[in-house]
Enzyme design. Structure first.
Site, PDB file in Angstrom:
ATOM      1  N   SER A 133       0.829  -1.202   0.000  1.00 46.55           N
ATOM      2  CA  SER A 133       0.000   0.000   0.000  1.00 46.55           C
ATOM      3  C   SER A 133       0.872   1.263   0.000  1.00 46.55           C
ATOM      4  O   SER A 133       1.629   1.489  -0.933  1.00 46.55           O
ATOM      5  CB  SER A 133      -0.961  -0.042   1.196  1.00 46.55           C
ATOM      6  OG  SER A 133      -1.972   0.923   1.075  1.00 46.55           O
ATOM      7  N   ASP A 146      -9.548  -5.665  -4.351  1.00 45.96           N
ATOM      8  CA  ASP A 146      -8.644  -4.684  -3.744  1.00 45.96           C
ATOM      9  C   ASP A 146      -9.059  -3.245  -4.043  1.00 45.96           C
ATOM     10  O   ASP A 146      -9.584  -2.938  -5.115  1.00 45.96           O
ATOM     11  CB  ASP A 146      -7.235  -4.917  -4.286  1.00 45.96           C
ATOM     12  CG  ASP A 146      -6.138  -4.489  -3.345  1.00 45.96           C
ATOM     13  OD1 ASP A 146      -6.274  -3.412  -2.731  1.00 45.96           O
ATOM     14  OD2 ASP A 146      -5.144  -5.223  -3.242  1.00 45.96           O
ATOM     15  N   HIS A 178      -7.860  -5.536   0.065  1.00 46.79           N
ATOM     16  CA  HIS A 178      -6.577  -4.839   0.095  1.00 46.79           C
ATOM     17  C   HIS A 178      -5.565  -5.547   0.990  1.00 46.79           C
ATOM     18  O   HIS A 178      -4.371  -5.556   0.702  1.00 46.79           O
ATOM     19  CB  HIS A 178      -6.828  -3.413   0.586  1.00 46.79           C
ATOM     20  CG  HIS A 178      -5.659  -2.504   0.476  1.00 46.79           C
ATOM     21  ND1 HIS A 178      -5.009  -2.240  -0.710  1.00 46.79           N
ATOM     22  CD2 HIS A 178      -5.018  -1.758   1.420  1.00 46.79           C
ATOM     23  CE1 HIS A 178      -4.020  -1.389  -0.499  1.00 46.79           C
ATOM     24  NE2 HIS A 178      -4.003  -1.082   0.779  1.00 46.79           N
TER      25      HIS A 178
END
Length: 325
Positions: A129, A270, A297
């Site tokens: 991320s 995601d 995610h």
């Protein structure tokens, strides 16, 4: 009686001295500890004893922590050392309140200082991320030596792309949830119970399909919570609204500058959409894409075995290719 010439004796002495100096420089690295960086100390932990090239994990956020990912990524520690660390302001690291410390350049410096302290001359690096944004900054601005491969796991590589993906995913939610989120976002009312319930509905589909809110694991006991101050300063109030210092962040145009093999990894549902990962693959030189089924995610929380298999196969492919050259 054997006669040794002075030149031979001097050469032998020089070789032995060099070896002793090399051995003395290779200090023993504790499996867990702290490293001094600008603004305080950052915590790290090394798991595994394998001889394969180590893997360094950069967690998300900004302001998140490593502990939630340790059980999953530890599945990779059979063959290699896996190194976790909490960025300054996060997890078990120091938590200064000075906002001047929340700069991309300073977070990049953390990686260099950590590598130096842990003697990570050769390694693979994974950025999850926001960790993907940090990894791209490190690779593109520092051009570091010794990085064998790169894993962008559900990465933030463009704030504009992230916001477009969030908008598209939100448009697929039931209309009452959309209306509630849009209404309270416009009002900047992020604490209303009805708004939080609507956001939870989105997160349970796109952030983590296995556990939302997250069920704490033993690794997270006595570890500091998510640091919302860092998150708000650098990103913004919610996943749907970027207002912080990362508002104009974009490294997609520089992906072709990364020479190392790349794996783009994302969950089927995601926030970093699979379609976006395939677009990023087109911009890079030597990249693969792997989509993790039935995952949001938080791929390593939702499907740890699938993720470990995908990453392990990628790392072995990279190392086997190097061995054949």
């Amino acid at each position: 009686m054997t006669y040794f010439k002075p030149r031979f004796i001097r050469s032998t002495f020089l070789i032995i001295s060099t070896l002793l100096l090399f051995i003395s420089c290779k200090k023993e690295i504790p499996a867990e500890g702290f490293v001094e960086v600008e603004g305080g100390k950052i915590w790290y932990r090394i798991i595994g004893e394998g001889e394969a090239t180590p893997l360094l994990i950069l967690h998300g956020g900004p302001g998140s922590r490593s502990c939630s990912m340790i059980p999953g990524y530890s599945l990779l520690a059979k063959d290699r050392k896996v190194i976790f660390y909490d960025q300054l302001g996060s997890g078990s690291s120091d938590r200064p309140s000075d906002t001047s410390l929340w700069r991309k350049e300073r977070f990049v410096n953390e990686i260099e200082l950590l590598r130096e302290e842990l003697q990570l001359d050769s390694l693979h690096i994974l950025g999850q991320s926001w960790g993907g944004a940090l990894l791209s900054e490190y690779l593109i601005t520092r051009e570091p030596e010794g990085v064998k491969s790169v894993i962008f796991s559900s990465p933030l590589l463009s704030t504009e792309d992230w916001m477009e993906d969030a908008k598209l995913l939100l448009s697929q939610m039931p209309e009452p949830i959309q209306d509630t989120i849009y209404k309270h976002e416009a009002l900047k009312d992020y604490s209303a119970p009805v708004y939080l319930a609507a956001v939870d509905s989105f997160y349970s589909k796109h952030l983590s399909r296995k556990s939302w809110p997250y069920e704490p694991n033993p690794e997270c006991e006595n570890v500091g919570d998510f640091n919302s101050e860092v998150y708000n300063y650098m990103w913004g109030p919610t996943e749907f609204t970027a207002t912080g210092t990362l508002l104009d962040f974009d490294r997609t145009k520089d992906l072709d500058k990364i020479d190392e093999p790349i794996l783009f990894l994302a969950g089927e549902y995601d926030e970093a959409r699979p379609e976006t990962m395939y677009e990023y693959q087109k911009l890079a030189k030597n990249a693969r894409v792997k989509i993790i089924e039935n995952s949001g995610h938080s791929t390593m929380i939702d499907q740890p075995e699938q993720v470990a298999e995908a990453i392990g196969s990628f790392l072995n492919r990279v190392e086997n290719r190097e061995g054949a050259e």
